[in-house]
Scaffold this active site. Structure first.
Site, PDB file in Angstrom:
ATOM      1  N   HIS A  67       5.721  -3.296  -5.187  1.00  0.00           N
ATOM      2  CA  HIS A  67       5.376  -2.994  -3.870  1.00  0.00           C
ATOM      3  C   HIS A  67       5.429  -4.007  -2.989  1.00  0.00           C
ATOM      4  O   HIS A  67       6.020  -3.939  -1.692  1.00  0.00           O
ATOM      5  CB  HIS A  67       4.110  -2.491  -3.878  1.00  0.00           C
ATOM      6  CG  HIS A  67       3.221  -3.745  -3.285  1.00  0.00           C
ATOM      7  ND1 HIS A  67       2.223  -4.067  -5.184  1.00  0.00           N
ATOM      8  CD2 HIS A  67       2.383  -4.359  -3.286  1.00  0.00           C
ATOM      9  CE1 HIS A  67       1.205  -5.219  -4.730  1.00  0.00           C
ATOM     10  NE2 HIS A  67       1.132  -4.746  -3.248  1.00  0.00           N
ATOM     11  N   ASP A  70       4.374  -1.675 -11.724  1.00  0.00           N
ATOM     12  CA  ASP A  70       4.231  -2.662 -10.224  1.00  0.00           C
ATOM     13  C   ASP A  70       4.696  -4.242 -10.292  1.00  0.00           C
ATOM     14  O   ASP A  70       3.712  -4.811  -9.979  1.00  0.00           O
ATOM     15  CB  ASP A  70       2.766  -2.405  -9.823  1.00  0.00           C
ATOM     16  CG  ASP A  70       2.891  -3.059  -8.139  1.00  0.00           C
ATOM     17  OD1 ASP A  70       3.991  -2.909  -7.776  1.00  0.00           O
ATOM     18  OD2 ASP A  70       1.967  -3.700  -7.559  1.00  0.00           O
ATOM     19  N   SER A  78      -0.010 -10.462  -2.810  1.00  0.00           N
ATOM     20  CA  SER A  78       0.083  -9.494  -4.209  1.00  0.00           C
ATOM     21  C   SER A  78       1.294 -10.225  -5.409  1.00  0.00           C
ATOM     22  O   SER A  78       2.247 -10.696  -4.524  1.00  0.00           O
ATOM     23  CB  SER A  78       0.603  -8.517  -3.693  1.00  0.00           C
ATOM     24  OG  SER A  78      -0.386  -7.694  -3.608  1.00  0.00           O
TER      25      SER A  78
END
Length: 513
Positions: free
Chosen positions: A136, A166, A239
């Site tokens: 992402h 992911d 992230s």
């Protein structure tokens, strides 16, 4: 149940998005040579024989471990196109609101496409420039740049990504990068120290420490990750960054947080090293990630379901809610209401385990499913298909039952447990927009004071099964109700087609007169 899970992708100062970085591990990655790698591979050595017992002095300071591994962690800056509808407002990925640019910048026909800048984290997993991050972070990027701990900025290119887990791999050109490894031999325990390094809010080079709070968290909408929960503070921009153990081994890739406020509340989630290594190794080789596919919507076999079906409390499995027409499961004969208890000799504990077991199969593999159907054990062989790329959550079939029932008109049928029901006919199919192929009993009216009414039953719903058996007549439903009452069970499990698809519902039964 968690009510809110957010990817750690968001805004820092101005329009800067902060996405998180991934931890990676070194194996003999393609393009890297074994001997030079030995020079740059960061391999801290435990001070004693216990894999996770802190060395003397820990956790007085994490400075030494930070100094060792920080050169392998990078900031990832991306340029992302954003949709800008007429009027000027557009949505920035990761933000819960629309942004309206200053007057004169956008909103007029013929303007240049709008872009925004995002930032996340990543880490080197090979000496020759392979970097792990979250999907992402880079999925929609038109440009990717990497900023290293020594201040160098390098352009990067996308090598491969896997939306299901992911994870993504990018690469910069070069041959002398410090890199880290995924931990494979030792499993972290709840309570073990961890340190997360990343780029929260675009600040870069940030370390936070905490412990492993829990393991095997089943919060993944795709079902392929068994997250490690940590309480080291991670925020937007972390992230894709690594979670290290006390010895500098990567045990996870930071991917998501649970937050009622949008900021860290001490509940973060990391993709386990075992999963991250397996996926990133394949991506580095240029492979696309293909997963096995059945074509079923499944749920957990809850205690309530087991009680209503008269199954032993120790029964475990995955409950088949819906079967996609013409998918591999449908062609093999799987039916709604089946309970899958075993796949290729592996006991199935619940829906997540079945999702992962099927996903780990190769398209074309034969899957031997043992299941419970109408109280009897059966075996079904299914040839796995290829999971469609657009399916992010099992069982979400586009266009299936999305329309609300039309005007119900006059109620027809017989009353059973507060509902007026009738077999599906052409007229009822047209009145309630029931798709071809759906069979059962149509609910044409509901007493709002009945237990069915209080549960939300509505005209247009179709009862497909009762007590694990298909129903095609009111006699079938009445017989199932009487059988459940005769067994002394308080409720009956109904498989009901709703406007949003099939749903299992336990209906508490009215007392005998």
């Amino acid at each position: 149940m968690l009510k809110r899970k957010e990817f750690i992708l968001g805004a820092a100062a101005g329009l800067t998005l902060a996405a998180a970085a991934t931890a990676g591990g070194v194996i003999n990655w393609p393009g890297a040579h074994a001997e030079p790698q030995a020079v740059n591979r960061i391999t801290p050595v435990p001070a004693n024989g216990d894999s996770f017992t802190p060395p003397p002095g820990a956790p007085n300071s994490f400075a030494t471990i930070f100094e060792q591994v920080a050169p392998a962690v990078v900031q990832i800056d991306v340029t992302v196109k954003v949709d800008q509808p007429q009027g000027g407002a557009f949505t920035i990925p990761g933000l819960p609101f629309q942004f309206v640019p200053p007057q004169g910048r956008g909103g007029q026909g013929g303007d240049e496409p709008q872009t925004t800048q995002g930032a996340g984290s990543g880490f080197f997993i090979s000496q020759d420039g392979f970097i792990v991050t979250n999907n992402h972070v880079v999925a929609d990027a038109t440009e990717i740049k990497v900023k290293m701990s020594d201040g160098r900025e390098l352009p990067a290119r996308l090598i491969g990504r896997d939306p299901g887990t992911d994870l993504a791999v990018i690469k910069v050109e070069g041959a002398d990068f410090k890199y880290v490894s995924f931990e494979e031999t030792a499993q972290p325990r709840v309570g073990d120290w961890v340190i997360a390094i990343g780029n929260p809010f675009g600040l870069g080079g940030t370390a936070t420490a905490g412990i492993v709070s829990a393991k095997a968290r089943d919060i993944d909408p795709s079902g392929y990750n068994d997250y490690i929960q940590i309480d080291a503070a991670i925020n937007r921009g972390n992230s894709g960054g690594p979670t290290f153990d006390i010895y500098g081994r990567v045990i996870g890739v930071n991917s998501a947080i649970y937050s009622p406020t949008g900021g860290s509340v001490g509940i973060g989630f990391a993709i386990p090293a075992e999963t991250a290594k397996a996926i990133t190794e394949r991506l580095m080789r240029g492979e696309s990630i293909e997963r096995g596919y059945l074509g079923v919507q499944i749920g957990n076999l809850t205690d309530e379901y087991k009680e209503s079906l008269g199954l032993p409390a120790t029964t475990k499995g995955a409950y088949v809610v819906e079967v996609t027409p013409d998918a591999p499961a449908a062609r093999a004969g799987l039916q709604p209401g089946d309970v899958v208890v075993n796949l290729n000799g592996r006991a199935i504990e619940g829906s997540s385990e079945l999702t992962r077991a099927v996903g780990s199969a190769k398209p074309g593999d034969t899957l031997r499913l043992e299941l419970l159907r109408e109280g009897r054990r059966q075996t079904v062989n299914v040839r796995a298909g290829t999971r469609p790329a657009n399916l992010e959550v099992a069982g979400t079939e586009p266009g299936d039952g999305s329309k609300a029932p039309s005007n119900p008109g006059a109620a027809t049928g017989e009353v059973v447990e507060g509902m007026t029901v009738a077999p599906v006919t052409g007229a009822l199919r047209g009145r309630f927009d029931i798709p071809d192929g759906v069979q059962g009993l149509v609910v044409t009216n509901v007493n709002p004071q009945s237990r069915a009414g209080r549960l939300g039953f509505q005209p247009g719903m179709v009862i497909i099964q009762a007590n694990g058996r298909s129903v095609g007549s009111t006699a079938d439903l009445k017989g199932a109700v009487e059988a459940v009452k005769g067994a002394g069970r308080p409720g009956i499990l109904l498989l009901v087609r709703t406007p949003r698809g099939n749903s299992p519902i336990v209906l508490p039964l009215q007392d005998k007169n």
